[in-house]
Scaffold this motif. Structure first.
Motif, PDB file in Angstrom:
ATOM      1  N   GLU A   1       5.081  13.926  10.934  1.00  0.00           N
ATOM      2  CA  GLU A   1       6.052  12.884  11.262  1.00  0.00           C
ATOM      3  C   GLU A   1       7.449  13.247  10.775  1.00  0.00           C
ATOM      4  O   GLU A   1       8.448  12.945  11.423  1.00  0.00           O
ATOM      5  CB  GLU A   1       5.629  11.549  10.646  1.00  0.00           C
ATOM      6  CG  GLU A   1       4.357  10.985  11.217  1.00  0.00           C
ATOM      7  CD  GLU A   1       3.099  11.484  10.504  1.00  0.00           C
ATOM      8  OE1 GLU A   1       3.186  12.443   9.709  1.00  0.00           O
ATOM      9  OE2 GLU A   1       2.025  10.904  10.752  1.00  0.00           O
TER      10      GLU A   1
ATOM     11  N   SER B   1      13.236   6.182   2.493  1.00  0.00           N
ATOM     12  CA  SER B   1      12.106   5.259   2.548  1.00  0.00           C
ATOM     13  C   SER B   1      10.768   5.984   2.631  1.00  0.00           C
ATOM     14  O   SER B   1       9.745   5.413   2.281  1.00  0.00           O
ATOM     15  CB  SER B   1      12.250   4.299   3.725  1.00  0.00           C
ATOM     16  OG  SER B   1      12.019   4.976   4.944  1.00  0.00           O
ATOM     17  N   ARG B   2      10.754   7.224   3.109  1.00  0.00           N
ATOM     18  CA  ARG B   2       9.498   7.953   3.294  1.00  0.00           C
ATOM     19  C   ARG B   2       9.466   9.251   2.500  1.00  0.00           C
ATOM     20  O   ARG B   2       8.868  10.233   2.915  1.00  0.00           O
ATOM     21  CB  ARG B   2       9.280   8.266   4.770  1.00  0.00           C
ATOM     22  CG  ARG B   2       9.138   7.059   5.666  1.00  0.00           C
ATOM     23  CD  ARG B   2       8.021   6.120   5.226  1.00  0.00           C
ATOM     24  NE  ARG B   2       6.719   6.728   5.269  1.00  0.00           N
ATOM     25  CZ  ARG B   2       5.774   6.442   6.115  1.00  0.00           C
ATOM     26  NH1 ARG B   2       5.982   5.532   7.054  1.00  0.00           N
ATOM     27  NH2 ARG B   2       4.606   7.028   6.053  1.00  0.00           N
TER      28      ARG B   2
ATOM     29  N   TRP C   1       6.700  11.568   4.109  1.00  0.00           N
ATOM     30  CA  TRP C   1       7.061  12.505   5.173  1.00  0.00           C
ATOM     31  C   TRP C   1       7.946  13.626   4.660  1.00  0.00           C
ATOM     32  O   TRP C   1       8.037  14.673   5.288  1.00  0.00           O
ATOM     33  CB  TRP C   1       7.797  11.781   6.285  1.00  0.00           C
ATOM     34  CG  TRP C   1       6.969  10.795   7.042  1.00  0.00           C
ATOM     35  CD1 TRP C   1       5.620  10.583   6.951  1.00  0.00           C
ATOM     36  CD2 TRP C   1       7.435   9.878   8.028  1.00  0.00           C
ATOM     37  NE1 TRP C   1       5.233   9.598   7.805  1.00  0.00           N
ATOM     38  CE2 TRP C   1       6.323   9.141   8.492  1.00  0.00           C
ATOM     39  CE3 TRP C   1       8.676   9.608   8.560  1.00  0.00           C
ATOM     40  CZ2 TRP C   1       6.433   8.159   9.470  1.00  0.00           C
ATOM     41  CZ3 TRP C   1       8.787   8.634   9.535  1.00  0.00           C
ATOM     42  CH2 TRP C   1       7.681   7.916   9.981  1.00  0.00           C
TER      43      TRP C   1
ATOM     44  N   THR D   1       8.982  11.602  -1.237  1.00  0.00           N
ATOM     45  CA  THR D   1       8.282  11.719  -2.509  1.00  0.00           C
ATOM     46  C   THR D   1       9.025  12.756  -3.331  1.00  0.00           C
ATOM     47  O   THR D   1       9.798  13.546  -2.789  1.00  0.00           O
ATOM     48  CB  THR D   1       6.806  12.127  -2.308  1.00  0.00           C
ATOM     49  OG1 THR D   1       6.155  12.081  -3.570  1.00  0.00           O
ATOM     50  CG2 THR D   1       6.671  13.521  -1.739  1.00  0.00           C
TER      51      THR D   1
ATOM     52  N   ALA E   1       0.833  -1.199   0.000  1.00  0.00           N
ATOM     53  CA  ALA E   1       0.000   0.000   0.000  1.00  0.00           C
ATOM     54  C   ALA E   1       0.872   1.254   0.000  1.00  0.00           C
ATOM     55  O   ALA E   1       1.962   1.274   0.572  1.00  0.00           O
ATOM     56  CB  ALA E   1      -0.897  -0.005   1.225  1.00  0.00           C
ATOM     57  N   ASP E   2       0.366   2.293  -0.655  1.00  0.00           N
ATOM     58  CA  ASP E   2       1.083   3.561  -0.656  1.00  0.00           C
ATOM     59  C   ASP E   2       1.045   4.169   0.738  1.00  0.00           C
ATOM     60  O   ASP E   2       0.002   4.248   1.370  1.00  0.00           O
ATOM     61  CB  ASP E   2       0.452   4.531  -1.649  1.00  0.00           C
ATOM     62  CG  ASP E   2       0.717   4.136  -3.092  1.00  0.00           C
ATOM     63  OD1 ASP E   2       1.731   3.449  -3.321  1.00  0.00           O
ATOM     64  OD2 ASP E   2      -0.076   4.505  -3.962  1.00  0.00           O
ATOM     65  N   ARG E   3       2.194   4.600   1.199  1.00  0.00           N
ATOM     66  CA  ARG E   3       2.271   5.244   2.496  1.00  0.00           C
ATOM     67  C   ARG E   3       2.365   6.749   2.291  1.00  0.00           C
ATOM     68  O   ARG E   3       2.885   7.224   1.300  1.00  0.00           O
ATOM     69  CB  ARG E   3       3.501   4.755   3.254  1.00  0.00           C
ATOM     70  CG  ARG E   3       3.432   3.289   3.586  1.00  0.00           C
ATOM     71  CD  ARG E   3       4.588   2.869   4.422  1.00  0.00           C
ATOM     72  NE  ARG E   3       5.840   3.062   3.680  1.00  0.00           N
ATOM     73  CZ  ARG E   3       7.032   2.837   4.186  1.00  0.00           C
ATOM     74  NH1 ARG E   3       7.153   2.443   5.422  1.00  0.00           N
ATOM     75  NH2 ARG E   3       8.112   3.007   3.472  1.00  0.00           N
ATOM     76  N   LYS E   4       1.880   7.485   3.251  1.00  0.00           N
ATOM     77  CA  LYS E   4       1.957   8.935   3.189  1.00  0.00           C
ATOM     78  C   LYS E   4       3.423   9.351   3.291  1.00  0.00           C
ATOM     79  O   LYS E   4       4.126   8.951   4.226  1.00  0.00           O
ATOM     80  CB  LYS E   4       1.160   9.532   4.347  1.00  0.00           C
ATOM     81  CG  LYS E   4       1.215  11.021   4.434  1.00  0.00           C
ATOM     82  CD  LYS E   4       0.427  11.501   5.634  1.00  0.00           C
ATOM     83  CE  LYS E   4       0.673  12.972   5.860  1.00  0.00           C
ATOM     84  NZ  LYS E   4       0.106  13.414   7.117  1.00  0.00           N
TER      85      LYS E   4
END
Length: 107
Positions: A42, A97-98, A7, A100, A2-5
Motif C-alpha cells: 500500500e 498516519s500510517r 505502510w 512506524t 486497533a493497531d493498523r499495519k
C-alpha cells in the motif's frame, strides 16, 4: 483503536547509529535527513499515486487551463503553488498516519 499495519518506515537522524537502521546497513550517514521508506504494498501504491498526481495536476493547470486562456500567467502560477502544496501536505499527513519507527533496541 486497533493497531493498523504500517505502510512506511520513518527514520530520523537519531536512528542513524541504531541496529536495524538503513543507514547502518548501507553504510551511509544520515546528515540530518528524515527518510520515509514504503514497507508495504500500500505504501508503494501511495508513493506511485503521489508521483502521478504531482505530475498530472500541474500539467493540467498549464496545458488545459493556461494554454486554453482560462487562467492568466499569474493565476496559473498561483493555482500550481496551491495545488502542489495541497498534494504534498496530503501525502505527508498520510505518511504520518500510517508510519512506524524503528523498534526500540540497543544502539
Amino acid at each position: 483503536m486497533a493497531d493498523r499495519k504500517p505502510w512506511f518506515l520513518v527514520m530520523t537522524p537519531e536512528d542513524a547509529n541504531r541496529a536495524g537502521s538503513e543507514w547502518v546497513r548501507i553504510g551511509a550517514a544520515s546528515r540530518g535527513k528524515v527518510v520515509a521508506r514504503p514497507i508495504a504494498r500500500e505504501g508503494w501504491l501511495v508513493l506511485l499515486a503521489f508521483a502521478l498526481v504531482l505530475t498530472i495536476v500541474p500539467l493540467a493547470i498549464w496545458l488545459a487551463l493556461f494554454l486554453a486562456g482560462v487562467l492568466s500567467l499569474t493565476g496559473a502560477i498561483v493555482w500550481t503553488i496551491i495545488a502542489v502544496a495541497a498534494i504534498v501536505t496530503g501525502f505527508v499527513l498520510l505518511v504520518q498516519s500510517r508510519m512506524t519507527r524503528l523498534p526500540p533496541g540497543s544502539a
